[in-house]
Design an enzyme around this catalytic site. Structure first.
Site, PDB file in Angstrom:
ATOM      1  N   GLU A 192       0.806  -1.241   0.000  1.00 32.60           N
ATOM      2  CA  GLU A 192       0.000   0.000   0.000  1.00 32.60           C
ATOM      3  C   GLU A 192       0.832   1.281   0.000  1.00 32.60           C
ATOM      4  OE1 GLU A 192      -2.621  -0.417   3.355  1.00 32.60           O
ATOM      5  OE2 GLU A 192      -3.630  -2.161   2.502  1.00 32.60           O
ATOM      6  N   ASN A 233       2.033  -5.057  -3.208  1.00 33.39           N
ATOM      7  CA  ASN A 233       0.650  -5.438  -2.881  1.00 33.39           C
ATOM      8  C   ASN A 233      -0.187  -4.191  -2.582  1.00 33.39           C
ATOM      9  OD1 ASN A 233      -1.129  -7.707  -2.194  1.00 33.39           O
ATOM     10  ND2 ASN A 233      -1.013  -6.970  -0.077  1.00 33.39           N
ATOM     11  N   HIS A 269     -10.326  -6.242  -1.519  1.00 32.42           N
ATOM     12  CA  HIS A 269     -11.338  -6.081  -0.460  1.00 32.42           C
ATOM     13  C   HIS A 269     -12.531  -5.398  -1.125  1.00 32.42           C
ATOM     14  CE1 HIS A 269      -8.656  -7.451   2.648  1.00 32.42           C
ATOM     15  NE2 HIS A 269      -7.736  -6.617   2.227  1.00 32.42           N
ATOM     16  N   GLU A 299      -5.959 -10.833  -1.048  1.00 29.47           N
ATOM     17  CA  GLU A 299      -6.706 -10.588   0.202  1.00 29.47           C
ATOM     18  C   GLU A 299      -8.208 -10.493  -0.051  1.00 29.47           C
ATOM     19  OE1 GLU A 299      -5.197  -7.305   2.518  1.00 29.47           O
ATOM     20  OE2 GLU A 299      -3.125  -7.704   1.971  1.00 29.47           O
ATOM     21  N   ASP A 301     -12.001 -10.442   0.037  1.00 25.54           N
ATOM     22  CA  ASP A 301     -13.229 -10.691   0.792  1.00 25.54           C
ATOM     23  C   ASP A 301     -14.318  -9.866   0.123  1.00 25.54           C
ATOM     24  OD1 ASP A 301     -12.498  -8.165   1.939  1.00 25.54           O
ATOM     25  OD2 ASP A 301     -11.864  -9.100   3.812  1.00 25.54           O
TER      26      ASP A 301
HETATM   27  C1  XIL Z   1      -5.761  -6.178   8.685  1.00 25.76           C
HETATM   28  C2  XIL Z   1      -6.057  -7.339   9.632  1.00 25.76           C
HETATM   29  O1  XIL Z   1      -6.991  -8.183   9.024  1.00 25.76           O
HETATM   30  C3  XIL Z   1      -6.589  -6.833  10.933  1.00 25.76           C
HETATM   31  O2  XIL Z   1      -6.721  -7.892  11.868  1.00 25.76           O
HETATM   32  C4  XIL Z   1      -5.674  -5.757  11.497  1.00 25.76           C
HETATM   33  O3  XIL Z   1      -6.250  -5.211  12.658  1.00 25.76           O
HETATM   34  C5  XIL Z   1      -5.431  -4.665  10.482  1.00 25.76           C
HETATM   35  O4  XIL Z   1      -4.907  -5.248   9.292  1.00 25.76           O
HETATM   36  N1  XIL Z   1      -4.775  -4.693   3.902  1.00 25.76           N
HETATM   37  C6  XIL Z   1      -3.719  -5.449   4.334  1.00 25.76           C
HETATM   38  C7  XIL Z   1      -3.877  -6.291   5.536  1.00 25.76           C
HETATM   39  O5  XIL Z   1      -2.690  -5.521   3.652  1.00 25.76           O
HETATM   40  O6  XIL Z   1      -2.673  -6.481   6.219  1.00 25.76           O
HETATM   41  C8  XIL Z   1      -4.936  -5.748   6.470  1.00 25.76           C
HETATM   42  O7  XIL Z   1      -5.117  -6.681   7.530  1.00 25.76           O
HETATM   43  C9  XIL Z   1      -6.218  -5.508   5.721  1.00 25.76           C
HETATM   44  C10 XIL Z   1      -6.004  -4.499   4.617  1.00 25.76           C
END
Ligand code: XIL
Length: 379
Positions: A192, A233, A269, A299, A301
């Site tokens: 990020e 990423n 996400h 990642e 969801d």
């Molecule tokens: C999130 C975790 O899921 C949480 O448990 C934590 O509190 C914060 O981080 N992008 C990412 C991940 O690259 O590392 C993040 O994970 C979600 C967003």
């Protein structure tokens, strides 16, 4: 890029049959089969199982799992793992090992956890996850070495000269990547770094080192494990726009400048109702793949309003299926990873108001429509 599941030795249809299952099948079928077919079957089985101990008594694992369906397509199918749940919930660990051939630590390899004090590392939880992965023939995607978030106070609040900051970065990356050399196949090296408008995101690294912290991080990771595949990423790059353009320019200029970067992780996400179409996502993955980068869904969801109704969960399943379809349509897309796998443990409810139920298994670890859609797409 292909599944490294040690149960699967050859890359054809037989690679989808775990040797444990094959061995059990052979024992059961011996009396039923004609000798000719038995010999042919045994020969293929022996070939497929070279290197494994086929004489051990083993319980066959079901054939129609996500994991087996993915292995047949040469795909890593993974989930982010909540380390507390892994150690305390037997059913969580069982479903994870049964259904996935890759894991990502959700939090325990982040700087705050693994390097809580200057000069002190805590590998306990990360080691346990890597061991679990090895015991179950799973790949590990390391996450993440450099991020603007989840950093300990000593790092965020220290006053560093540029050289000191570079030394801290090198120490961290060489220690963490070095520890898991040969055991973590892929790393999200930088996470990020680009803001929504396409500019470089503010972080301790940008402030102390400047923009070249990104290239340095890749170089340090490569030096610590030359065989690991190294990823940039980010989120909100699934559809075209200023952010995707900026990430594209970033990774291209990194590579052109000689940085050892292999691929780009699309976090994914996604809000179910505003999800990018399959065509949009295929084009986005293709843009990077055609420029020579490996790509991965890292990642995923798909959040919905809660409590969800049947229509929402049907729509969610279609979104899961279309993201997987886009990955499968992209030859350089080697991993499909969701951020968790059960609604029992997901970051979504805590981070998105009135949203949740974002994963393929429900809180009781029962498969949802999303799970069935994924298996169907793989078949
Ligand atoms: C999130 C975790 O899921 C949480 O448990 C934590 O509190 C914060 O981080 N992008 C990412 C991940 O690259 O590392 C993040 O994970 C979600 C967003």
């Amino acid at each position: 890029m292909l599944s490294v599941d040690p149960q699967f030795r050859i890359g054809n249809i037989w690679s989808g049959l775990p040797c444990r299952y094959l061995a059990a099948l052979m024992r059961r079928r011996c009396t039923e089969l004609a000798w000719g077919s038995l010999l042919a079957f045994a020969a293929v089985g022996a070939l497929a199982c070279t290197g494994s101990s086929s004489s051990r008594e083993v319980t066959p694992i079901p054939e129609n799992t996500l994991r087996n369906a993915a292995a047949r397509r040469g795909l890593l199918v993974g989930a982010a793992v909540d380390s507390d749940a892994l150690t305390t919930e037997r059913d969580y660990a069982d479903v994870l090992a049964r259904e996935y051939n890759a894991v990502t630590p959700e939090n325990v390899m982040k700087w705050m956890h693994i390097h809580p004090d200057r000069g002190r590392y805590d590998f306990t939880a990360a080691d346990a996850l890597v061991t679990f992965a090895q015991q179950h023939g799973m790949e590990v995607r390391g996450h993440t070495l450099v991020w603007h978030s989840y950093n300990p106070a000593w790092l965020e609040q220290g006053s560093w000269t540029r050289d000191e900051a570079i030394a801290e970065l090198l120490n961290h990356i060489s220690t963490v990547v070095g520890r898991y050399r040969g055991q973590v196949g892929q790393w999200d090296v930088v996470n990020e770094a680009i803001a929504h408008d396409g500019t470089l995101r503010d972080s301790v690294w940008l402030r102390t080192i400047g923009p070249d912290y990104i290239g340095l991080a890749f170089q340090f990771a490569h030096d610590a494990d030359p065989a690991a595949r190294l990823y940039y990423n980010d989120y909100s790059i699934e559809a075209p726009g200023a952010k995707q353009d900026a990430v594209f320019e970033l990774v291209r200029s990194l590579r052109d400048g000689g940085a050892p970067i292999d691929g780009v992780g699309f976090q994914g996400h996604i809000e179910s109702v505003t999800a990018p179409s399959e065509a949009t996502l295929t084009a986005s993955l293709g843009r990077f793949a055609q420029a020579g980068f490996a790509v991965a869904i890292t990642e995923l969801d798909v959040r919905v309003s809660v409590p969800a109704n049947e229509t929402m969960l049907t729509r969610q399943a279609a979104v899961y299926q279309s993201v997987l379809a886009a990955c499968l349509a992209t030859p350089r897309c080697g991993a499909f990873v969701t951020w968790g796998f059960t609604d029992r443990h997901s970051w979504v409810p805590a981070f998105f108001k009135r949203r949740g139920e974002a994963l393929p298994f429900d809180t009781q670890l029962q498969p949802k429509d999303a799970y069935r859609a994924l298996v169907k797409e793989l078949q």
